[in-house]
Scaffold this active site. Structure first.
Site, PDB file in Angstrom:
ATOM      1  N   ALA A  33      -7.614  -5.046  -3.567  1.00  0.00           N
ATOM      2  CA  ALA A  33      -8.568  -3.935  -3.607  1.00  0.00           C
ATOM      3  C   ALA A  33      -7.816  -2.613  -3.580  1.00  0.00           C
ATOM      4  O   ALA A  33      -6.600  -2.576  -3.782  1.00  0.00           O
ATOM      5  CB  ALA A  33      -9.531  -4.049  -2.432  1.00  0.00           C
ATOM      6  N   ASN A  34      -8.522  -1.511  -3.353  1.00  0.00           N
ATOM      7  CA  ASN A  34      -7.878  -0.206  -3.207  1.00  0.00           C
ATOM      8  C   ASN A  34      -8.652   0.622  -2.185  1.00  0.00           C
ATOM      9  O   ASN A  34      -9.673   0.179  -1.666  1.00  0.00           O
ATOM     10  CB  ASN A  34      -7.773   0.510  -4.569  1.00  0.00           C
ATOM     11  CG  ASN A  34      -9.139   0.766  -5.179  1.00  0.00           C
ATOM     12  OD1 ASN A  34      -9.930   1.526  -4.650  1.00  0.00           O
ATOM     13  ND2 ASN A  34      -9.428   0.072  -6.288  1.00  0.00           N
ATOM     14  N   ARG A  35      -8.174   1.822  -1.897  1.00  0.00           N
ATOM     15  CA  ARG A  35      -8.706   2.614  -0.777  1.00  0.00           C
ATOM     16  C   ARG A  35      -9.943   3.427  -1.105  1.00  0.00           C
ATOM     17  O   ARG A  35     -10.388   4.222  -0.288  1.00  0.00           O
ATOM     18  CB  ARG A  35      -7.622   3.561  -0.251  1.00  0.00           C
ATOM     19  CG  ARG A  35      -6.450   2.857   0.362  1.00  0.00           C
ATOM     20  CD  ARG A  35      -5.549   3.860   1.087  1.00  0.00           C
ATOM     21  NE  ARG A  35      -4.283   3.265   1.447  1.00  0.00           N
ATOM     22  CZ  ARG A  35      -4.107   2.471   2.499  1.00  0.00           C
ATOM     23  NH1 ARG A  35      -5.128   2.201   3.290  1.00  0.00           N
ATOM     24  NH2 ARG A  35      -2.925   1.960   2.748  1.00  0.00           N
TER      25      ARG A  35
END
Ligand code: CTP
Ligand code: CA
Length: 217
Positions: A33-35
């Protein structure tokens, strides 16, 4: 909200917004995933709805409430987001705010177990939802992309605008605490040049962008 015709400048317009991160599974219990928090995209969807637009918000996994008057479609992966965008067309404008995962893995059917050596996970490129939309047969009249950059922000964003076929790119300097934070420093890159906006709360970036979209449509 004002209900007079003047304030509802986007009445009768359908606008598509993508927001949030994507989750790319590597097995049934793990993902890449990412932030991205989804805050900027949700704020934009809400601001467009307040101007009277019919808004379809296609969201990756986030922990945010749906803005008033917005139709929300939840997805997990980039490939699901691409399909949801296709299914939501036609639209008068699209604002692609999602931090779409650039790669996916081949998810195993069973949980990956610790072995003697850690797994090597091969990654495959995801569809570029913005580029496909901007170059596709059902292109909205106005296509707005975002560009998350940590360096050479304007240069990279300008290159992305032409490479992807977007009308505008909102260049987003994510070198600080932007991802997940409350404020944003953006530059609006159009065919006419670059506008530098001061650091603003994400709600204010959304309000200004929605007004600009109303001017353009
Ligand atoms: N985007 C998209 N589909 C992807 C990747 C990106 O629709 N698979 C969209 C984003 O929503 C954003 C714009 O393209 O509006 C730019 O995303 P960004 O990640 O900044 O650009 P990339 O082309 O993926 O380049 P890189 O991550 O290498 O900087
Ligand atoms: Ca990317």
């Amino acid at each position: 909200a004002q209900l007079d015709g003047g304030a509802r400048r986007l009445a009768g317009k359908h606008i598509l917004v993508t927001a949030g991160p994507t989750h790319e599974p590597i097995d049934p219990v793990r993902y890449i995933a990412n932030r991205s928090s989804g805050r900027q995209g949700f704020a934009i969807a809400g601001a467009l709805a307040r101007l009277g637009a019919r808004v379809t918000l296609i969201s990756g996994p986030v922990t945010l409430a749906t803005p008033a008057g917005v139709t929300r479609i939840d997805v997990e992966t980039a490939r699901q987001m691409a399909d949801a965008v296709d299914a939501a067309l036609p639209a008068d404008a699209a604002v692609m705010v999602a931090a779409v995962g650039d790669w996916h893995a081949e998810a195993t059917a069973q949980k990956r177990k610790k072995g003697e050596t850690p797994p090597v996970i091969e990654l495959f490129e995801n569809p570029d939802i913005l580029a496909l939309l901007a170059r596709g047969p059902h292109r909205p009249g106005l296509v707005v992309g975002f560009a998350a950059e940590t360096e050479q922000v304007i240069e990279h964003a300008t290159a992305k605008r032409t490479r992807k076929g977007a009308d505008w790119i909102v260049a987003n300097d994510v070198s600080g605490d932007v991802m997940g934070g409350e404020a944003n420093t953006v530059h609006l890159v159009t065919a006419d040049g670059v506008e530098h906006w001061e650091r603003l709360p994400k709600a204010e970036v959304a309000r200004r962008l929605a007004e600009r979209i109303a001017d353009a449509l």
